[in-house]
Write a protein that holds these residues in place. Structure first.
Motif, PDB file in Angstrom:
ATOM      1  N   GLY A 168       8.570  -4.877  12.393  1.00 21.99           N
ATOM      2  CA  GLY A 168       7.187  -4.541  12.714  1.00 21.99           C
ATOM      3  C   GLY A 168       6.694  -3.273  12.054  1.00 21.99           C
ATOM      4  O   GLY A 168       5.486  -3.083  11.895  1.00 21.99           O
ATOM      5  N   ILE A 169       7.609  -2.374  11.659  1.00 23.00           N
ATOM      6  CA  ILE A 169       7.176  -1.134  11.019  1.00 23.00           C
ATOM      7  C   ILE A 169       7.074  -1.272   9.509  1.00 23.00           C
ATOM      8  O   ILE A 169       6.595  -0.354   8.841  1.00 23.00           O
ATOM      9  N   LEU A 170       7.519  -2.400   8.955  1.00 21.68           N
ATOM     10  CA  LEU A 170       7.465  -2.597   7.508  1.00 21.68           C
ATOM     11  C   LEU A 170       6.407  -3.612   7.102  1.00 21.68           C
ATOM     12  O   LEU A 170       5.618  -3.367   6.191  1.00 21.68           O
ATOM     13  N   ILE A 171       6.409  -4.750   7.762  1.00 20.59           N
ATOM     14  CA  ILE A 171       5.510  -5.827   7.351  1.00 20.59           C
ATOM     15  C   ILE A 171       4.092  -5.502   7.810  1.00 20.59           C
ATOM     16  O   ILE A 171       3.859  -5.250   8.987  1.00 20.59           O
ATOM     17  N   PRO A 172       3.130  -5.464   6.907  1.00 20.07           N
ATOM     18  CA  PRO A 172       1.743  -5.168   7.292  1.00 20.07           C
ATOM     19  C   PRO A 172       1.194  -6.230   8.242  1.00 20.07           C
ATOM     20  O   PRO A 172       1.571  -7.404   8.141  1.00 20.07           O
ATOM     21  N   PRO A 173       0.302  -5.837   9.161  1.00 14.03           N
ATOM     22  CA  PRO A 173      -0.213  -4.482   9.364  1.00 14.03           C
ATOM     23  C   PRO A 173       0.701  -3.649  10.254  1.00 14.03           C
ATOM     24  O   PRO A 173       0.930  -4.003  11.406  1.00 14.03           O
ATOM     25  N   MET A 194      -0.040   1.497   0.633  1.00 12.17           N
ATOM     26  CA  MET A 194       1.195   1.515   1.411  1.00 12.17           C
ATOM     27  C   MET A 194       1.536   0.124   1.920  1.00 12.17           C
ATOM     28  O   MET A 194       2.706  -0.264   1.970  1.00 12.17           O
ATOM     29  N   TYR A 195       0.517  -0.632   2.303  1.00 13.95           N
ATOM     30  CA  TYR A 195       0.752  -2.019   2.705  1.00 13.95           C
ATOM     31  C   TYR A 195       1.322  -2.827   1.540  1.00 13.95           C
ATOM     32  O   TYR A 195       2.258  -3.617   1.716  1.00 13.95           O
ATOM     33  N   ALA A 196       0.745  -2.647   0.365  1.00 10.01           N
ATOM     34  CA  ALA A 196       1.229  -3.374  -0.809  1.00 10.01           C
ATOM     35  C   ALA A 196       2.665  -2.988  -1.151  1.00 10.01           C
ATOM     36  O   ALA A 196       3.459  -3.828  -1.595  1.00 10.01           O
ATOM     37  N   LEU A 228       5.122  -4.567   1.787  1.00 12.48           N
ATOM     38  CA  LEU A 228       5.166  -6.007   2.049  1.00 12.48           C
ATOM     39  C   LEU A 228       6.427  -6.651   1.486  1.00 12.48           C
ATOM     40  O   LEU A 228       7.154  -7.357   2.203  1.00 12.48           O
ATOM     41  N   LEU A 229       6.713  -6.412   0.223  1.00 16.67           N
ATOM     42  CA  LEU A 229       7.888  -7.033  -0.405  1.00 16.67           C
ATOM     43  C   LEU A 229       9.199  -6.563   0.225  1.00 16.67           C
ATOM     44  O   LEU A 229      10.068  -7.393   0.526  1.00 16.67           O
ATOM     45  N   PRO A 230       9.407  -5.251   0.464  1.00 14.79           N
ATOM     46  CA  PRO A 230      10.646  -4.846   1.149  1.00 14.79           C
ATOM     47  C   PRO A 230      10.789  -5.449   2.542  1.00 14.79           C
ATOM     48  O   PRO A 230      11.902  -5.793   2.960  1.00 14.79           O
ATOM     49  N   GLY A 231       9.674  -5.586   3.261  1.00 11.32           N
ATOM     50  CA  GLY A 231       9.749  -6.182   4.590  1.00 11.32           C
ATOM     51  C   GLY A 231      10.173  -7.636   4.547  1.00 11.32           C
ATOM     52  O   GLY A 231      11.046  -8.072   5.310  1.00 11.32           O
ATOM     53  N   LEU A 232       9.575  -8.397   3.644  1.00 13.93           N
ATOM     54  CA  LEU A 232       9.955  -9.805   3.508  1.00 13.93           C
ATOM     55  C   LEU A 232      11.374  -9.945   2.968  1.00 13.93           C
ATOM     56  O   LEU A 232      12.117 -10.849   3.370  1.00 13.93           O
TER      57      LEU A 232
END
Length: 215
Positions: free
Chosen positions: A169-174, A192-194, A197-201
Motif C-alpha cells: 500500500g505504500i508503494l503502489i499508487p495512490p 513519484m507515482y510514476a 508503480l513499477l517497483p510496487g508491481l
C-alpha cells in the motif's frame, strides 16, 4: 507511556514535539518580562495571572506550530488524502474486497497456494484503493487469515502473506505516504507515482513467485 495508554501516535508525537520545542525556545527573561513588571508595580492577582499566562504562551514554538499548521492546511496536494481514505471506506463497506477475494480464489484454485495467491492479488488491488498499510493488513487479516488457517496453512506462512501484501500500500499508487513525502519535500507527486508503480508491481510479482514456490 502515552502510546501505551491508548493515545493516537500522531497526537503523542505532536505533543512531544511541542514539549521539546517549548524547552528549546524557553527564555524566562523574555517570556515573563511583563509579569515581572506587574509584580514590581504591585498589580492585583487577576492582572498577575493574566501576565503569567500570557508569558507562558509567549514562546516561539507556538508561532511555529501555527505557521506549520496553516502551511499544511493550505497545501492543495494533501486534500487528496481524505478522498483516498473515503474511497477505501466505500470499497470496504461495499464488500467488494470479500467478493474479489472469493473470485480470485476460485480463479486460482489450480495454482499451488491458491488462497495465498488470491490474498496477495487482493492486497495489491486493495492497495490502489486505500494507499495505507494498516487498512489492507487489518481487512485482509480479518478476511483471508481465518480462511487460510481453516485451510490448514501454516500460521507463519499465512501471517507473512498478509503482512507482505499489506506493505504494498505504500508503494503502489495512490500511496498516501508518497503524497505526504511529495508535499513535504516539494517533489511532484505524479512523478513519484510514476517512479513507484513499477517497483510496487515488481515486488508484488516477486511475492507471488515466492508464495507459489513455497506452497
Amino acid at each position: 507511556m502515552a502510546i501505551f495508554l491508548g493515545f493516537p501516535v500522531a497526537f503523542t508525537l505532536m505533543a512531544l514535539g511541542v514539549a521539546f520545542g517549548y524547552y528549546a525556545y524557553l527564555n524566562p527573561g523574555r517570556m515573563w518580562r511583563a509579569y515581572e513588571r506587574a509584580v514590581e508595580d504591585g498589580a492585583d492577582g487577576w492582572t498577575l495571572a493574566e501576565h503569567w499566562i500570557g508569558g507562558f504562551f509567549n514562546n516561539r514554538i507556538f508561532d511555529l506550530f501555527v505557521n506549520q499548521t496553516y502551511s499544511v492546511i493550505s497545501n492543495d496536494v494533501l486534500t487528496a488524502i481524505p478522498l483516498f481514505l473515503f474511497m477505501g471506506y466505500i470499497v470496504e463497506r461495499a464488500n467488494i474486497i470479500e467478493r474479489l477475494f472469493g473470485t480470485l480464489f476460485i480463479a486460482t484454485r489450480h495454482v499451488p497456494g491458491s488462497m495465498a495467491v488470491a490474498a496477495l492479488i487482493t492486497c495489491t488491488l486493495f492497495a490502489t484503493a486505500t494507499g495505507i498499510v494498516g487498512a489492507v493488513v487489518t481487512l485482509m487479516g480479518l478476511l483471508a487469515f481465518p480462511a487460510m488457517l481453516k485451510a490448514r496453512y501454516d500460521v507463519r506462512y499465512a501471517s507473512g502473506v498478509i503482512c507482505a501484501g499489506g506493505t504494498l500500500g505504500i508503494l503502489i499508487p495512490p500511496s498516501i505516504l508518497l503524497i505526504v513525502y511529495g508535499a513535504t519535500a516539494g517533489v511532484s507527486v505524479v512523478r513519484m507515482y510514476a517512479a513507484a508503480l513499477l517497483p510496487g508491481l515488481l515486488l508484488a510479482g516477486l511475492y507471488l513467485i515466492y508464495v507459489v514456490t513455497m506452497a
